[in-house]
Design an enzyme around this catalytic site. Structure first.
Site, mmCIF file in Angstrom:
data_model
loop_
_atom_site.group_PDB
_atom_site.id
_atom_site.type_symbol
_atom_site.label_atom_id
_atom_site.label_comp_id
_atom_site.label_asym_id
_atom_site.label_seq_id
_atom_site.Cartn_x
_atom_site.Cartn_y
_atom_site.Cartn_z
ATOM 1 N N GLY A 139 -70.358 -87.136 30.929
ATOM 2 C CA GLY A 139 -69.308 -88.006 30.313
ATOM 3 C C GLY A 139 -69.958 -89.595 29.894
ATOM 4 O O GLY A 139 -69.223 -90.186 30.006
ATOM 5 N N GLY B 21 -67.726 -93.730 28.904
ATOM 6 C CA GLY B 21 -66.737 -94.689 29.133
ATOM 7 C C GLY B 21 -66.105 -93.224 30.432
ATOM 8 O O GLY B 21 -64.746 -93.733 30.955
ATOM 9 N N HIS B 22 -66.252 -91.738 29.573
ATOM 10 C CA HIS B 22 -64.761 -91.122 30.584
ATOM 11 C C HIS B 22 -65.524 -89.681 31.308
ATOM 12 O O HIS B 22 -66.455 -88.784 30.682
ATOM 13 C CB HIS B 22 -63.727 -91.258 29.432
ATOM 14 C CG HIS B 22 -64.471 -89.840 28.748
ATOM 15 N ND1 HIS B 22 -64.819 -89.583 27.490
ATOM 16 C CD2 HIS B 22 -63.442 -88.441 28.514
ATOM 17 C CE1 HIS B 22 -65.648 -89.063 26.796
ATOM 18 N NE2 HIS B 22 -64.414 -87.969 27.500
ATOM 19 N N PHE B 23 -64.544 -89.548 32.175
ATOM 20 C CA PHE B 23 -64.329 -88.117 32.431
ATOM 21 C C PHE B 23 -64.332 -86.867 32.065
ATOM 22 O O PHE B 23 -63.260 -87.161 31.770
ATOM 23 C CB PHE B 23 -63.876 -88.231 34.258
ATOM 24 C CG PHE B 23 -64.629 -86.965 35.312
ATOM 25 C CD1 PHE B 23 -66.391 -87.442 35.724
ATOM 26 C CD2 PHE B 23 -63.990 -86.069 35.516
ATOM 27 C CE1 PHE B 23 -66.221 -86.457 36.566
ATOM 28 C CE2 PHE B 23 -64.206 -85.578 36.539
ATOM 29 C CZ PHE B 23 -65.414 -84.983 36.568
ATOM 30 N N VAL C 45 -59.558 -90.594 31.752
ATOM 31 C CA VAL C 45 -60.161 -90.405 33.258
ATOM 32 C C VAL C 45 -61.610 -91.679 33.497
ATOM 33 O O VAL C 45 -62.188 -90.733 32.595
ATOM 34 C CB VAL C 45 -59.912 -89.086 33.750
ATOM 35 C CG1 VAL C 45 -60.899 -89.856 35.664
ATOM 36 C CG2 VAL C 45 -58.984 -88.883 34.231
#
Length: 138
Positions: free
Chosen positions: A45, A48-50, A92
């Site tokens: 990821g 910075g995001h899932f 997220v």
């Protein structure tokens, strides 16, 4: 409540693809609620995001925990066979806690279908219908 060691006893996933930290509710064969704490140390990821695909996988793992008990657990494994009506909400990221709810909606023979909902706080970040087929372990 199940911790990660207890989850690993029920499903075959291991680091870095065991995406459920704990199960906080479990009604075997029917419904479960799991938790995934998203950290900066995730091995996937970038940016910075899932990733959304991993949220869906985490929901499927909660579904696998639901169906792992009983007579099936020793000689069969649930295989993800379908994802329908999948929708994503807000991104997220690190520091978020995913609350992953999976509820079985249909169970006929070797096929199980359910509805998964992932939330961060009160916001739905993903929902999908997920299907499994059970197969003998060779």
């Amino acid at each position: 409540m199940l911790n990660s060691d207890q989850i690993k006893a029920l499903i075959p996933h291991r680091y870095p693809f065991l995406l459920v930290d704990r199960i906080v509710e479990l009604d075997e064969g029917k419904r479960a609620v799991g938790i995934k704490n998203v950290t900066e140390n995730e091995p996937y990821g970038n940016g910075g995001h899932f990733p959304g695909v991993l949220i869906v996988e985490a929901l499927a793992q909660v579904g696998g925990v639901i169906m792992a008990g009983g007579e099936r657990s020793k000689d069969q494994i649930g295989l993800l066979t379908g994802i329908d009506n999948c929708q994503f909400g807000q991104p997220v990221g690190a520091g978020d806690q995913l609350v992953l709810t999976f509820e079985v909606t249909r169970h006929k023979g070797q096929i199980v279908k359910g509805r998964g909902v992932a939330k961060v706080g009160d916001e739905i970040v993903c929902e999908a219908e997920i299907m499994f087929a059970f197969s003998a372990i060779s």
